[in-house]
Design an enzyme around this catalytic site. Structure first.
Site, PDB file in Angstrom:
ATOM      1  CG  ASP A 118      78.688  58.357   3.514  1.00 16.85           C
ATOM      2  OD1 ASP A 118      79.954  58.391   3.699  1.00 16.85           O
ATOM      3  OD2 ASP A 118      77.981  57.888   4.206  1.00 16.85           O
ATOM      4  CG  HIS A 133      80.179  48.762  -1.331  1.00 14.86           C
ATOM      5  ND1 HIS A 133      78.987  48.415  -0.273  1.00 14.86           N
ATOM      6  CD2 HIS A 133      80.804  47.508  -1.656  1.00 14.86           C
ATOM      7  CE1 HIS A 133      79.149  47.122  -0.107  1.00 14.86           C
ATOM      8  NE2 HIS A 133      80.053  46.413  -0.640  1.00 14.86           N
ATOM      9  CB  CYS A 141      82.861  57.908 -19.580  1.00 17.38           C
ATOM     10  SG  CYS A 141      82.298  57.259 -21.284  1.00 17.38           S
ATOM     11  CB  CYS A 144      86.048  57.150 -23.216  1.00 20.11           C
ATOM     12  SG  CYS A 144      85.498  58.755 -22.523  1.00 20.11           S
ATOM     13  CB  CYS A 162      80.838  60.575 -21.674  1.00 15.94           C
ATOM     14  SG  CYS A 162      82.657  61.050 -22.062  1.00 15.94           S
ATOM     15  N   GLY A 203      78.516  49.890  12.795  1.00 13.19           N
ATOM     16  CA  GLY A 203      77.261  50.298  11.952  1.00 13.19           C
ATOM     17  C   GLY A 203      76.991  49.391  10.824  1.00 13.19           C
ATOM     18  CB  THR A 204      78.416  47.255   8.961  1.00 11.70           C
ATOM     19  OG1 THR A 204      78.215  46.375   7.721  1.00 11.70           O
ATOM     20  CG2 THR A 204      79.448  46.261   9.716  1.00 11.70           C
TER      21      THR A 204
HETATM   22  P1  NAD Z   1      72.873  48.494   6.840  1.00 12.95           P
HETATM   23  O1  NAD Z   1      72.043  49.490   6.483  1.00 12.95           O
HETATM   24  O2  NAD Z   1      72.630  46.898   6.219  1.00 12.95           O
HETATM   25  O3  NAD Z   1      72.951  48.301   8.277  1.00 12.95           O
HETATM   26  C1  NAD Z   1      73.144  49.342   9.011  1.00 12.95           C
HETATM   27  C2  NAD Z   1      73.745  48.998  10.561  1.00 12.95           C
HETATM   28  O4  NAD Z   1      73.843  50.104  11.304  1.00 12.95           O
HETATM   29  C3  NAD Z   1      72.515  48.256  11.378  1.00 12.95           C
HETATM   30  O5  NAD Z   1      72.991  47.108  11.915  1.00 12.95           O
HETATM   31  C4  NAD Z   1      72.127  49.133  12.292  1.00 12.95           C
HETATM   32  O6  NAD Z   1      71.658  48.367  13.324  1.00 12.95           O
HETATM   33  C5  NAD Z   1      73.273  50.034  12.516  1.00 12.95           C
HETATM   34  N1  NAD Z   1      72.771  51.333  13.258  1.00 12.95           N
HETATM   35  C6  NAD Z   1      71.920  52.120  12.967  1.00 12.95           C
HETATM   36  N2  NAD Z   1      72.144  53.502  13.592  1.00 12.95           N
HETATM   37  C7  NAD Z   1      73.233  53.203  14.070  1.00 12.95           C
HETATM   38  C8  NAD Z   1      74.064  54.190  14.951  1.00 12.95           C
HETATM   39  N3  NAD Z   1      73.669  55.597  15.277  1.00 12.95           N
HETATM   40  N4  NAD Z   1      75.342  53.938  15.272  1.00 12.95           N
HETATM   41  C9  NAD Z   1      75.835  52.456  14.545  1.00 12.95           C
HETATM   42  N5  NAD Z   1      75.127  51.591  14.292  1.00 12.95           N
HETATM   43  C10 NAD Z   1      74.028  51.981  13.846  1.00 12.95           C
HETATM   44  O7  NAD Z   1      74.211  48.796   6.250  1.00 12.95           O
HETATM   45  P2  NAD Z   1      75.623  48.269   5.809  1.00 12.95           P
HETATM   46  O8  NAD Z   1      75.927  47.099   6.697  1.00 12.95           O
HETATM   47  O9  NAD Z   1      76.498  49.517   5.518  1.00 12.95           O
HETATM   48  O10 NAD Z   1      75.158  47.573   4.432  1.00 12.95           O
HETATM   49  C11 NAD Z   1      74.360  48.209   3.530  1.00 12.95           C
HETATM   50  C12 NAD Z   1      74.580  48.376   2.035  1.00 12.95           C
HETATM   51  O11 NAD Z   1      74.053  49.705   1.443  1.00 12.95           O
HETATM   52  C13 NAD Z   1      76.167  48.904   1.958  1.00 12.95           C
HETATM   53  O12 NAD Z   1      76.597  47.922   0.880  1.00 12.95           O
HETATM   54  C14 NAD Z   1      76.284  50.233   1.429  1.00 12.95           C
HETATM   55  O13 NAD Z   1      77.249  50.244   0.548  1.00 12.95           O
HETATM   56  C15 NAD Z   1      74.896  50.733   1.156  1.00 12.95           C
HETATM   57  N6  NAD Z   1      74.579  52.076   1.992  1.00 12.95           N
HETATM   58  C16 NAD Z   1      75.708  53.111   1.924  1.00 12.95           C
HETATM   59  C17 NAD Z   1      75.401  54.094   2.574  1.00 12.95           C
HETATM   60  C18 NAD Z   1      75.985  55.316   2.974  1.00 12.95           C
HETATM   61  O14 NAD Z   1      76.973  55.594   2.090  1.00 12.95           O
HETATM   62  N7  NAD Z   1      75.915  56.180   3.865  1.00 12.95           N
HETATM   63  C19 NAD Z   1      73.799  54.280   3.322  1.00 12.95           C
HETATM   64  C20 NAD Z   1      72.893  52.995   3.033  1.00 12.95           C
HETATM   65  C21 NAD Z   1      73.247  52.059   2.358  1.00 12.95           C
HETATM   66 ZN    ZN Z   2      83.352  58.906 -22.507  1.00 10.76          ZN
END
Ligand code: NAD
Ligand code: ZN
Length: 260
Positions: A118, A133, A141, A144, A162, A203-204
């Site tokens: 994001d 990611h 593109c 190119c 493109c 938050g992962t």
């Molecule tokens: P995930 O959705 O698998 O896990 C999210 C984690 O955040 C969970 O463990 C949850 O308990 C926790 N969580 C929820 N609310 C929270 C808060 N307020 N504070 C702290 N933690 C909180 O996400 P991930 O581990 O990032 O993996 C998912 C994949 O999806 C990634 O590869 C990512 O690239 C993609 N993704 C990206 C976005 C983004 O860019 N915002 C959003 C969703 C998924």
């Molecule tokens: Zn191109």
């Protein structure tokens, strides 16, 4: 001690560590952006939780958003990427992003390694960001060297092409089954080789080695590690400090404790 008392004590301990550390790594996932109103991937508030209400093509989202599927049917993959972009549209960084960005000015060496696409860490002012990611606002593109950045997808055709060579344009994000971007991996390995005194995962839920390895490495070197997540995950038992709280709340309280 009560649960809130335990959390308050842990916040003080982590703030003390943060005040002393010369090198800090924040590994962030969708949960850090949940407080900006973005849906996580799965789990609470997830985009793709309800298996019965799965994508209408009748295929799992991991297939529709995969590199091989995009090559066969880019228009369908674009349709689902567009849904993700629409869910992110207009989102602003929250205090968790802001505190991490502000800490860059205080800690000698601080890096944010994110799985989020994001762009909110950069929007909050963080400079040392590794976007493992990619970033949904960058397009490239498929044939190119053409690259561009967009604020959102509202002006894009359903299957953008493109302007230079007419090939299909794609978001500069890592689709399922694709490799991580070389530059991001190189930066991650370079910084990890230098080591970190203090490692946070925020938050992962990902069980990927690039989330767990730095935590294990910190432990081996006698360093501390912190998980900020209201839920338990694979790293909960590996970290030295577990903060069961939301990202914005925990980071705001850490910043306040640091100021005291
Ligand atoms: P995930 O959705 O698998 O896990 C999210 C984690 O955040 C969970 O463990 C949850 O308990 C926790 N969580 C929820 N609310 C929270 C808060 N307020 N504070 C702290 N933690 C909180 O996400 P991930 O581990 O990032 O993996 C998912 C994949 O999806 C990634 O590869 C990512 O690239 C993609 N993704 C990206 C976005 C983004 O860019 N915002 C959003 C969703 C998924
Ligand atoms: Zn191109």
């Amino acid at each position: 001690m009560s649960e809130t008392g335990e959390l308050a004590a842990a916040i003080e301990e982590v703030a003390a560590l943060l005040g002393r550390a010369e090198s800090v790594l924040f590994i962030t996932g969708a949960g850090v952006s949940a407080d900006s109103g973005l849906p996580t991937y799965r789990g609470v508030g997830g985009l793709y939780n309800d298996e019965d209400a799965g994508p209408e093509e009748g295929l799992p989202i991991e297939v529709l958003l995969s590199g091989p599927f995009f090559q066969r049917d880019p228009a369908t993959t674009w349709k689902y990427i567009r849904q993700i972009e629409e869910a992110c549209r207009g989102a602003q960084p929250n205090p968790a992003h802001a505190v991490m960005a502000a800490l860059e000015g205080r800690v000698d060496r601080l890096w944010v390694m994110t799985q989020n696409v994001d762009g909110l860490h950069t929007a909050a002012g963080s400079q040392n960001v590794i976007e493992l990611h990619g970033n949904i606002h960058r397009l490239r593109c498929t044939a190119c060297d053409y690259r561009t950045s967009v604020r959102d997808y509202s002006a894009l055709a359903p299957l953008p092409r493109c302007p230079d060579c007419r090939a299909v344009v794609r978001p500069d994000v890592v689709l399922f089954e694709e490799m991580l971007p070389e530059a991001a991996v190189a930066a991650m390995l370079r910084e990890r080789a230098r080591g970190f005194e203090l490692v946070f995962t925020v938050g992962t839920s990902s069980p990927f080695p690039y989330v767990t390895d730095p935590v294990i490495q910190a432990r081996r070197r006698g360093g501390a590690s912190v998980e900020i997540n209201p839920d338990r995950t694979r790293v909960s038992d590996l970290v030295t400090h577990k903060l069961s709280a939301g990202a914005a709340d925990a980071m705001t309280r850490l910043a306040a404790a640091l100021r005291r």
